[in-house]
Design a protein around this motif. Structure first.
Motif, PDB file in Angstrom:
ATOM      1  N   VAL A 130       1.134  -1.302  -0.274  1.00  0.00           N
ATOM      2  CA  VAL A 130       0.265  -0.413   0.065  1.00  0.00           C
ATOM      3  C   VAL A 130       0.180   1.252  -0.003  1.00  0.00           C
ATOM      4  CG1 VAL A 130      -1.775  -0.928   1.335  1.00  0.00           C
ATOM      5  CG2 VAL A 130      -0.745   0.635   2.405  1.00  0.00           C
ATOM      6  N   LEU A 131       1.760   1.611   0.310  1.00  0.00           N
ATOM      7  CA  LEU A 131       2.524   2.320   0.317  1.00  0.00           C
ATOM      8  C   LEU A 131       2.946   3.325  -1.132  1.00  0.00           C
ATOM      9  CD1 LEU A 131       5.352   1.847   3.352  1.00  0.00           C
ATOM     10  CD2 LEU A 131       3.816   3.591   3.252  1.00  0.00           C
ATOM     11  N   PRO A 132       3.254   2.354  -1.868  1.00  0.00           N
ATOM     12  CA  PRO A 132       3.476   2.431  -3.992  1.00  0.00           C
ATOM     13  C   PRO A 132       2.106   3.826  -3.669  1.00  0.00           C
ATOM     14  CG  PRO A 132       4.884   0.604  -3.428  1.00  0.00           C
ATOM     15  CD  PRO A 132       3.473   0.941  -2.294  1.00  0.00           C
ATOM     16  N   ILE A 133       0.869   2.876  -2.993  1.00  0.00           N
ATOM     17  CA  ILE A 133      -0.322   3.238  -4.028  1.00  0.00           C
ATOM     18  C   ILE A 133      -0.011   4.724  -3.213  1.00  0.00           C
ATOM     19  CG2 ILE A 133      -2.629   2.688  -2.945  1.00  0.00           C
ATOM     20  CD1 ILE A 133      -2.413  -0.380  -3.421  1.00  0.00           C
ATOM     21  N   THR A 148       2.423  -0.042  17.378  1.00  0.00           N
ATOM     22  CA  THR A 148       2.525  -0.409  18.278  1.00  0.00           C
ATOM     23  C   THR A 148       2.204  -2.130  18.567  1.00  0.00           C
ATOM     24  OG1 THR A 148       0.022  -0.964  18.773  1.00  0.00           O
ATOM     25  CG2 THR A 148       0.991   1.458  18.732  1.00  0.00           C
ATOM     26  N   GLU A 149       2.261  -2.797  20.298  1.00  0.00           N
ATOM     27  CA  GLU A 149       1.949  -4.050  20.433  1.00  0.00           C
ATOM     28  C   GLU A 149       1.229  -4.696  19.674  1.00  0.00           C
ATOM     29  OE1 GLU A 149       2.344  -5.218  24.566  1.00  0.00           O
ATOM     30  OE2 GLU A 149       4.547  -4.002  24.910  1.00  0.00           O
ATOM     31  N   THR A 150       0.017  -4.051  18.862  1.00  0.00           N
ATOM     32  CA  THR A 150      -1.223  -4.701  18.551  1.00  0.00           C
ATOM     33  C   THR A 150      -1.306  -4.031  16.983  1.00  0.00           C
ATOM     34  OG1 THR A 150      -2.881  -3.177  20.005  1.00  0.00           O
ATOM     35  CG2 THR A 150      -1.752  -4.744  21.377  1.00  0.00           C
ATOM     36  N   ARG A 151      -1.500  -3.333  16.922  1.00  0.00           N
ATOM     37  CA  ARG A 151      -1.074  -2.854  15.603  1.00  0.00           C
ATOM     38  C   ARG A 151       0.076  -1.959  15.192  1.00  0.00           C
ATOM     39  NH1 ARG A 151      -7.259  -3.522  14.853  1.00  0.00           N
ATOM     40  NH2 ARG A 151      -6.919  -2.275  13.211  1.00  0.00           N
ATOM     41  N   MET A 152      -0.734  -1.701  13.339  1.00  0.00           N
ATOM     42  CA  MET A 152       0.374  -0.599  12.707  1.00  0.00           C
ATOM     43  C   MET A 152      -1.048   0.552  12.127  1.00  0.00           C
ATOM     44  SD  MET A 152       2.539  -1.604   9.306  1.00  0.00           S
ATOM     45  CE  MET A 152       1.016  -1.904   7.954  1.00  0.00           C
ATOM     46  N   TYR A 153      -0.638   1.498  12.308  1.00  0.00           N
ATOM     47  CA  TYR A 153      -1.367   2.895  11.364  1.00  0.00           C
ATOM     48  C   TYR A 153      -0.720   3.393  10.656  1.00  0.00           C
ATOM     49  CZ  TYR A 153      -4.125   1.610  15.871  1.00  0.00           C
ATOM     50  OH  TYR A 153      -4.558   0.902  17.188  1.00  0.00           O
ATOM     51  N   LEU A 154      -1.182   3.657   9.009  1.00  0.00           N
ATOM     52  CA  LEU A 154      -0.517   4.330   8.103  1.00  0.00           C
ATOM     53  C   LEU A 154      -2.150   5.620   8.167  1.00  0.00           C
ATOM     54  CD1 LEU A 154       0.440   2.348   5.472  1.00  0.00           C
ATOM     55  CD2 LEU A 154       1.803   2.804   7.379  1.00  0.00           C
ATOM     56  N   LYS A 155      -1.801   6.821   9.012  1.00  0.00           N
ATOM     57  CA  LYS A 155      -2.493   7.985   8.430  1.00  0.00           C
ATOM     58  C   LYS A 155      -1.922   9.006   7.713  1.00  0.00           C
ATOM     59  CE  LYS A 155      -3.769   7.104  13.245  1.00  0.00           C
ATOM     60  NZ  LYS A 155      -4.368   7.384  14.568  1.00  0.00           N
ATOM     61  N   GLY A 174      -8.530  13.190   3.651  1.00  0.00           N
ATOM     62  CA  GLY A 174      -6.797  11.694   4.062  1.00  0.00           C
ATOM     63  C   GLY A 174      -7.407  10.642   3.934  1.00  0.00           C
ATOM     64  N   VAL A 175      -6.321   9.531   4.441  1.00  0.00           N
ATOM     65  CA  VAL A 175      -6.721   7.779   4.741  1.00  0.00           C
ATOM     66  C   VAL A 175      -6.173   7.458   6.132  1.00  0.00           C
ATOM     67  CG1 VAL A 175      -5.520   7.436   2.798  1.00  0.00           C
ATOM     68  CG2 VAL A 175      -7.281   5.686   3.211  1.00  0.00           C
ATOM     69  N   VAL A 176      -6.711   6.016   6.365  1.00  0.00           N
ATOM     70  CA  VAL A 176      -5.846   5.210   7.609  1.00  0.00           C
ATOM     71  C   VAL A 176      -5.912   4.343   6.959  1.00  0.00           C
ATOM     72  CG1 VAL A 176      -6.012   5.398   9.852  1.00  0.00           C
ATOM     73  CG2 VAL A 176      -6.900   7.347   9.473  1.00  0.00           C
ATOM     74  N   ILE A 177      -4.819   3.269   7.204  1.00  0.00           N
ATOM     75  CA  ILE A 177      -4.935   2.463   6.877  1.00  0.00           C
ATOM     76  C   ILE A 177      -4.569   1.438   8.292  1.00  0.00           C
ATOM     77  CG2 ILE A 177      -3.839   0.121   5.883  1.00  0.00           C
ATOM     78  CD1 ILE A 177      -3.965   2.416   3.392  1.00  0.00           C
ATOM     79  N   SER A 178      -5.249   0.468   9.527  1.00  0.00           N
ATOM     80  CA  SER A 178      -4.722   0.291  10.155  1.00  0.00           C
ATOM     81  C   SER A 178      -4.736  -1.642  10.045  1.00  0.00           C
ATOM     82  CB  SER A 178      -5.518   0.404  11.179  1.00  0.00           C
ATOM     83  OG  SER A 178      -6.722   0.111  11.274  1.00  0.00           O
ATOM     84  N   LEU A 187      -8.017  -6.078   9.267  1.00  0.00           N
ATOM     85  CA  LEU A 187      -7.671  -4.780   8.563  1.00  0.00           C
ATOM     86  C   LEU A 187      -8.956  -3.728   8.170  1.00  0.00           C
ATOM     87  CD1 LEU A 187      -5.004  -5.569   5.507  1.00  0.00           C
ATOM     88  CD2 LEU A 187      -6.608  -3.827   5.500  1.00  0.00           C
ATOM     89  N   SER A 188      -7.959  -2.223   8.076  1.00  0.00           N
ATOM     90  CA  SER A 188      -9.283  -1.575   7.628  1.00  0.00           C
ATOM     91  C   SER A 188      -9.184  -0.535   6.751  1.00  0.00           C
ATOM     92  CB  SER A 188      -9.969  -0.912   8.979  1.00  0.00           C
ATOM     93  OG  SER A 188      -9.434  -0.072   9.562  1.00  0.00           O
ATOM     94  N   VAL A 189      -9.860  -0.455   6.273  1.00  0.00           N
ATOM     95  CA  VAL A 189      -9.081   1.256   5.578  1.00  0.00           C
ATOM     96  C   VAL A 189     -10.086   2.362   5.785  1.00  0.00           C
ATOM     97  CG1 VAL A 189      -8.306   2.601   3.053  1.00  0.00           C
ATOM     98  CG2 VAL A 189      -7.946  -0.023   3.445  1.00  0.00           C
ATOM     99  N   GLN A 190      -9.915   3.458   5.762  1.00  0.00           N
ATOM    100  CA  GLN A 190     -11.311   4.322   6.378  1.00  0.00           C
ATOM    101  C   GLN A 190     -11.034   5.878   5.758  1.00  0.00           C
ATOM    102  OE1 GLN A 190     -10.713   2.335  10.174  1.00  0.00           O
ATOM    103  NE2 GLN A 190     -12.952   3.505  10.572  1.00  0.00           N
ATOM    104  N   PRO A 191     -11.220   6.825   5.294  1.00  0.00           N
ATOM    105  CA  PRO A 191     -11.173   8.160   5.098  1.00  0.00           C
ATOM    106  C   PRO A 191     -11.242   8.900   6.459  1.00  0.00           C
ATOM    107  CG  PRO A 191     -13.391   7.704   4.397  1.00  0.00           C
ATOM    108  CD  PRO A 191     -13.151   6.081   5.624  1.00  0.00           C
ATOM    109  N   LEU A 192     -10.473   9.834   6.335  1.00  0.00           N
ATOM    110  CA  LEU A 192      -9.851  10.309   7.414  1.00  0.00           C
ATOM    111  C   LEU A 192     -10.137  12.510   7.455  1.00  0.00           C
ATOM    112  CD1 LEU A 192      -8.044  11.193   9.927  1.00  0.00           C
ATOM    113  CD2 LEU A 192      -6.196  11.348   8.212  1.00  0.00           C
ATOM    114  N   LEU A 193     -10.559  13.131   8.097  1.00  0.00           N
ATOM    115  CA  LEU A 193     -10.645  15.018   7.858  1.00  0.00           C
ATOM    116  C   LEU A 193      -9.677  14.996   9.256  1.00  0.00           C
ATOM    117  CD1 LEU A 193     -14.605  15.575   8.326  1.00  0.00           C
ATOM    118  CD2 LEU A 193     -12.574  15.341   5.924  1.00  0.00           C
ATOM    119  N   TYR A 194      -8.699  16.314   8.222  1.00  0.00           N
ATOM    120  CA  TYR A 194      -7.599  16.568   9.013  1.00  0.00           C
ATOM    121  C   TYR A 194      -8.215  17.960   9.289  1.00  0.00           C
ATOM    122  CZ  TYR A 194      -3.076  17.586  10.148  1.00  0.00           C
ATOM    123  OH  TYR A 194      -1.741  18.602  11.061  1.00  0.00           O
ATOM    124  N   ARG A 195      -8.421  18.518  10.079  1.00  0.00           N
ATOM    125  CA  ARG A 195      -8.566  19.877  10.773  1.00  0.00           C
ATOM    126  C   ARG A 195      -7.108  20.493  11.073  1.00  0.00           C
ATOM    127  NH1 ARG A 195     -11.149  22.327  15.882  1.00  0.00           N
ATOM    128  NH2 ARG A 195     -11.951  24.196  15.211  1.00  0.00           N
TER     129      ARG A 195
END
Length: 354
Positions: A130-133, A148-155, A174-178, A187-195
């Protein structure tokens, strides 16, 4: 949005873990639990000609207790006060259990005790795909990444798409992949709003992709151990990662972004006409915030001076930046996304609390 590590640091740690982790699918009869006088636990696995001893993380202890139907509070009491009794309990149930389990290890420790049907979607493979995407997004900025010990996050945020909530109050798309490798979520892909005003991140709860970690039973030797290298199931993931690409692109599409931003903007028109202390109390009870979190949200609500639904949403997401726990901070960012989806009747209970 809570800061994480650098992208380079994330990549280095993923590579390090790739060389250190090992997965086994093991018959319960080949497992033995051993606790020393200080309460340190080991899981001993009969691998080949000799037993191998692994440390056990707190999460893996909880999962083991759950699978053996031992209440975790009692498990922990035995561990600290009666270690011999704990081992007798655990080993008795392991030996009488016909199940096979996936044991995930890292750095010589058992980090997860899972079903043999657990479907691995590993962080290294996910990042590699997903990083190239993500880098193809216009002017993409990796605002926060963490392992973290339980998850990876890309925001990630792309400043090409913006929306003005109020004069001078701009949000970007934005987008969040965890992902979790240890059974702590999909594994989830969700939209992100950044204020931009306060660097808040809000994770939208709709239009998301979720992939559960459930698959076929692995291996067919009931009495043996199956050891899976990290490339064993990689080919099966390729089709799914193509779906991830499509959802990433949809998450930062203008129509999706505008729809989510407008939902957030509508909370500007919800005045908190009751007691703001009570509003936060109702929020805390409904969404299980602890006393410190409740106090922090109230502090931000009052100090920012916006007694509206919009102000409450931003108080939640702004406070998340102060939390030590990155996983919990992300949960509060997602809570902001849940709040903008609330129907009018549920907002009424928050806004008119007295």
């Amino acid at each position: 949005m809570k800061s994480g590590r650098s992208l380079v640091s994330l990549a280095q740690e993923l590579e390090r873990q790739l060389a250190s982790k090992k997965d086994l699918v093991v018959s319960s009869s080949l497992l033995r639990h051993d606790t020393d006088d200080t309460g340190d636990t080991r899981l001993v696995i009969e691998e080949g000609s000799a037993p191998v001893r692994y440390g056990v993380t707190p999460l893996a202890r909880r999962q083991l207790a759950d699978k053996l139907k031992i209440p975790y509070a009692y498990f922990e009491r035995m561990r600290t006060e009666q270690p011999v009794l704990l081992d007798r309990n655990v080993n008795t149930w392991l030996q009488s259990d016909d199940d096979r389990r996936m044991i995930r290890t890292l750095d010589g420790n058992v980090r997860a005790v899972l079903s043999e049907r657990y479907r691995r979607l590993d962080n290294f493979d996910l990042a590699e795909s997903v990083l190239p995407i993500l880098r193809q997004l216009p002017e993409v900025r990796f605002e926060s990444v963490e392992l973290t010990e339980t998850r990876m996050y890309l925001k990630c945020v792309t400043p090409r798409l913006t929306y003005e909530m109020a004069p001078g109050d701009i949000v970007q798309a934005g987008v969040v992949i965890s992902n979790s490798e240890v059974g702590q979520g999909t594994l989830s892909v969700q939209p992100l709003l950044y204020r931009l005003v306060c660097r808040n991140g809000l994770i939208a709860s709709d239009r998301s992709l979720r992939k559960t970690h459930v698959g076929r039973a692995l291996g067919n030797d009931d009495d043996g151990i199956t050891v899976f290298k990290d490339d064993t199931l990689r080919a099966d993931d390729k089709a799914f990662f193509l779906k991830v690409r499509d959802v990433v692109q949809a998450a930062v599409a203008e129509a999706t972004f505008r729809q989510t931003a407008q939902k957030m903007q509508r909370t500007l028109n919800i005045p908190l006409v009751g007691d703001p202390v009570k509003s936060v109390e109702v929020l805390a009870n409904r969404y299980v915030l602890n006393d410190s979190e409740r106090a922090g949200v109230l502090r931000h609500l009052i100090s920012e001076g916006d007694l509206s639904g919009y102000g409450l949403v931003n108080a939640v997401t702004h406070f998340s930046q102060e939390l030590e726990d990155y996983d919990r901070a992300t949960e509060l960012e997602a809570l902001g996304g849940k709040l903008i989806e609330l129907p009018a009747l549920e907002w009424k209970g928050l806004a008119e609390a007295i």
